[in-house]
Design a protein around this motif. Structure first.
Motif, PDB file in Angstrom:
ATOM      1  N   CYS A   1      -2.680  -2.896  -9.282  1.00 20.78           N
ATOM      2  CA  CYS A   1      -2.500  -1.816 -10.256  1.00 20.78           C
ATOM      3  C   CYS A   1      -2.822  -2.291 -11.674  1.00 20.78           C
ATOM      4  O   CYS A   1      -3.410  -1.549 -12.469  1.00 20.78           O
ATOM      5  CB  CYS A   1      -1.073  -1.279 -10.187  1.00 20.78           C
ATOM      6  SG  CYS A   1      -0.676  -0.400  -8.655  1.00 20.78           S
TER       7      CYS A   1
ATOM      8  N   ASP B   1       4.422  -6.359  -2.438  1.00 15.87           N
ATOM      9  CA  ASP B   1       4.685  -5.657  -3.697  1.00 15.87           C
ATOM     10  C   ASP B   1       4.009  -6.365  -4.877  1.00 15.87           C
ATOM     11  O   ASP B   1       3.473  -5.708  -5.777  1.00 15.87           O
ATOM     12  CB  ASP B   1       6.198  -5.567  -3.926  1.00 15.87           C
ATOM     13  CG  ASP B   1       6.545  -4.761  -5.161  1.00 15.87           C
ATOM     14  OD1 ASP B   1       6.351  -3.533  -5.152  1.00 15.87           O
ATOM     15  OD2 ASP B   1       6.995  -5.374  -6.159  1.00 15.87           O
TER      16      ASP B   1
ATOM     17  N   TYR C   1       0.788  -1.231   0.000  1.00 15.50           N
ATOM     18  CA  TYR C   1       0.000   0.000   0.000  1.00 15.50           C
ATOM     19  C   TYR C   1       0.822   1.283   0.000  1.00 15.50           C
ATOM     20  O   TYR C   1       0.245   2.360  -0.174  1.00 15.50           O
ATOM     21  CB  TYR C   1      -0.943   0.016   1.213  1.00 15.50           C
ATOM     22  CG  TYR C   1      -1.829  -1.193   1.268  1.00 15.50           C
ATOM     23  CD1 TYR C   1      -2.850  -1.375   0.348  1.00 15.50           C
ATOM     24  CD2 TYR C   1      -1.643  -2.175   2.249  1.00 15.50           C
ATOM     25  CE1 TYR C   1      -3.663  -2.495   0.391  1.00 15.50           C
ATOM     26  CE2 TYR C   1      -2.468  -3.296   2.310  1.00 15.50           C
ATOM     27  CZ  TYR C   1      -3.461  -3.458   1.367  1.00 15.50           C
ATOM     28  OH  TYR C   1      -4.262  -4.574   1.414  1.00 15.50           O
TER      29      TYR C   1
ATOM     30  N   GLU D   1       2.743   4.211  -1.431  1.00 16.75           N
ATOM     31  CA  GLU D   1       2.732   4.784  -2.781  1.00 16.75           C
ATOM     32  C   GLU D   1       3.995   5.576  -3.097  1.00 16.75           C
ATOM     33  O   GLU D   1       4.460   5.566  -4.235  1.00 16.75           O
ATOM     34  CB  GLU D   1       1.502   5.704  -2.937  1.00 16.75           C
ATOM     35  CG  GLU D   1       0.169   4.985  -2.801  1.00 16.75           C
ATOM     36  CD  GLU D   1      -0.053   3.978  -3.917  1.00 16.75           C
ATOM     37  OE1 GLU D   1       0.565   4.121  -4.990  1.00 16.75           O
ATOM     38  OE2 GLU D   1      -0.841   3.036  -3.716  1.00 16.75           O
ATOM     39  N   ARG D   2       4.555   6.271  -2.135  1.00 15.83           N
ATOM     40  CA  ARG D   2       5.704   7.132  -2.408  1.00 15.83           C
ATOM     41  C   ARG D   2       6.934   6.671  -1.615  1.00 15.83           C
ATOM     42  O   ARG D   2       6.812   6.054  -0.569  1.00 15.83           O
ATOM     43  CB  ARG D   2       5.376   8.585  -2.040  1.00 15.83           C
ATOM     44  CG  ARG D   2       4.258   9.185  -2.891  1.00 15.83           C
ATOM     45  CD  ARG D   2       4.026  10.642  -2.525  1.00 15.83           C
ATOM     46  NE  ARG D   2       3.632  10.816  -1.131  1.00 15.83           N
ATOM     47  CZ  ARG D   2       3.479  11.993  -0.540  1.00 15.83           C
ATOM     48  NH1 ARG D   2       3.713  13.098  -1.213  1.00 15.83           N
ATOM     49  NH2 ARG D   2       3.114  12.051   0.726  1.00 15.83           N
TER      50      ARG D   2
ATOM     51  N   ARG E   1       0.407  -5.500  -4.799  1.00 11.77           N
ATOM     52  CA  ARG E   1       0.205  -4.143  -5.322  1.00 11.77           C
ATOM     53  C   ARG E   1       0.293  -4.123  -6.838  1.00 11.77           C
ATOM     54  O   ARG E   1      -0.505  -3.444  -7.510  1.00 11.77           O
ATOM     55  CB  ARG E   1       1.262  -3.216  -4.714  1.00 11.77           C
ATOM     56  CG  ARG E   1       1.200  -1.782  -5.220  1.00 11.77           C
ATOM     57  CD  ARG E   1       2.255  -0.922  -4.528  1.00 11.77           C
ATOM     58  NE  ARG E   1       2.199   0.449  -4.971  1.00 11.77           N
ATOM     59  CZ  ARG E   1       2.825   0.924  -6.036  1.00 11.77           C
ATOM     60  NH1 ARG E   1       3.593   0.111  -6.758  1.00 11.77           N
ATOM     61  NH2 ARG E   1       2.716   2.195  -6.380  1.00 11.77           N
TER      62      ARG E   1
ATOM     63  N   ARG F   1       9.108   4.390  -1.989  1.00 15.62           N
ATOM     64  CA  ARG F   1       9.166   2.966  -1.696  1.00 15.62           C
ATOM     65  C   ARG F   1      10.612   2.481  -1.599  1.00 15.62           C
ATOM     66  O   ARG F   1      10.967   1.729  -0.681  1.00 15.62           O
ATOM     67  CB  ARG F   1       8.421   2.183  -2.789  1.00 15.62           C
ATOM     68  CG  ARG F   1       6.921   2.448  -2.811  1.00 15.62           C
ATOM     69  CD  ARG F   1       6.252   1.753  -3.979  1.00 15.62           C
ATOM     70  NE  ARG F   1       6.446   0.312  -3.933  1.00 15.62           N
ATOM     71  CZ  ARG F   1       5.691  -0.519  -3.223  1.00 15.62           C
ATOM     72  NH1 ARG F   1       4.700  -0.038  -2.475  1.00 15.62           N
ATOM     73  NH2 ARG F   1       5.913  -1.805  -3.233  1.00 15.62           N
TER      74      ARG F   1
END
Length: 389
Positions: A169, A162, A112, A114-115, A165, A117
């Motif tokens: 996405c 990951d 989760y 987002e920035r 995610r 990483r």
């Protein structure tokens, strides 16, 4: 039992993210306090065991309570839980179930966050290296291989998150692509609808205007009839365009929608076409039955497009509109009598865009449309449309 599990799963997914994460954190605290699971935890330093005291209880809370934020703010969740885990291990407190919280915290960060990483992954790696150095300095008997195995377990939690995610996405991208394709197809359909509606009525208006010009010198008293037919065609075109705009999704294009034309209005359509100078007859067989609005509108459009074709390609030729009311379907058959060879007849096998649009609409309702020239030269358009409600 399986049905109950499915219901429980549906109930769980319907809850808000914060509610679910709060319940998860509460479960971690409950298992930490439960006698049977209290000592099922992670201990990598093998330092002398120290019983829980006040600070130990605080660290236990730091290992479990921040999981409330694991999806809302995964960076803070990982920072607090990993910091509490490092302090708990360096002090050497007794293993407890709360230490397992480092695994879901890492998974949540991988799934989760987002920035930043990469920066977070590097920071966690450096923090783990410092923890290993601190444990060794305090006399931990663990070797490099032991620390490496545990690091790989922690890294696996991040990698699994990951991958989750990435799949999420990709699914979002597929859904967005599907929406974009659907919007493109809908725009193309609306464009075809606009072209079909405009072409039908404009063709009729042109033929009616040409006929009115001829009547000026031959029968001036009938010019008013021709002009009325042109006016009626124009009003019908505006009505059909309003109907189309009314079903478009854009709120700013919403208009008051007039009732869609039905088979009961075929007599008016035939009369209007007859007023334009085309000899048209309406023949109905069977008792009219209730059909879906879409089937009624499609049948009406087939007749309208067929008459527009007759006006354009066979002006003045006898045209018959046949409506066959059957139990499960309605059949529209429009035939135009042949004229002298080569006089305005459409070559056999060629279809205009209007007929293509009608064919698509008929197919949409499970029907079939055919347009062909018979052996005697008669041009026939036949559509069969199910009555399904």
């Amino acid at each position: 039992m399986s049905h109950q599990i499915l219901l429980l799963g549906s109930w769980w997914r319907a809850r808000d993210v914060l509610v679910r994460d709060t319940m998860f954190a509460v479960a971690m605290v409950a298992l930490t306090l439960a006698p049977g699971a209290a000592h099922l935890g992670v201990a990598i330093g093998d330092l002398p065991v120290r019983q829980l005291d006040g600070w130990g209880v605080v660290l236990v809370g730091l290992l479990s309570v921040p999981l409330v934020l694991r999806r809302r703010n995964p960076a803070w969740c990982l920072t607090l839980v990993s910091g509490g885990f490092g302090a708990y291990e360096l002090v050497g407190y007794i293993p407890t179930f709360a230490t397992l919280g480092v695994y879901p915290a890492l998974y949540a960060a991988g799934a989760y966050l987002e920035r930043r990483r990469a920066w977070t992954a590097v920071s966690v790696t450096i923090g783990y290296f410092l923890l290993a150095v601190g444990l060794s300095h305090r006399g931990s008997p663990q070797h490099l291989g032991d620390y490496l195995v545990f690091f790989l377990a922690l890294a696996a939690c991040w990698v699994i998150g990951d991958l989750t995610r990435t799949q999420r996405c990709a699914e979002v991208a597929r859904q967005q692509e599907s929406v974009a394709v659907a919007m493109t197809q809908e725009r193309a359909r609306i464009a075809r609808e606009l072209l079909d509606i405009t072409a039908q009525h404009v063709t009729a208006m042109v033929v009616q205007a040409d006929a009115a010009q001829c009547l000026v010198s031959e029968a001036p008293n009938r010019v008013t009839v021709g002009l009325s037919a042109i006016s009626e065609s124009g009003r019908r075109a505006l009505t059909d365009l309003r109907d189309l705009l009314a079903v478009m999704p854009a709120p700013e294009l919403a208009v008051d929608r007039a009732p869609s034309p039905t088979l009961s209005q075929l007599a008016e359509l035939v009369a209007s076409t007859r007023a334009a100078g085309q000899p048209v007859e309406l023949v109905e067989e069977g008792a009219p039955q209730r059909s879906s609005d879409g089937a009624e509108l499609t049948a009406y459009w087939v007749a309208q497009e067929s008459l527009a074709n007759a006006l354009k390609h066979a002006p003045g030729r006898r045209t018959v509109v046949g409506v066959h009311h059957l139990a499960e379907e309605v059949c529209i058959e429009v035939t135009t009598a042949p004229g002298p060879s080569g006089t305005g007849r459409r070559p056999a096998g060629t279809h205009g865009r209007g007929l293509m649009g009608c064919s698509e609409r008929v197919s949409l309702y499970g029907g079939h449309l055919s347009a062909r020239q018979l052996l005697d030269g008669t041009f026939q358009i036949r559509a069969t449309i199910p009555r399904r409600m």
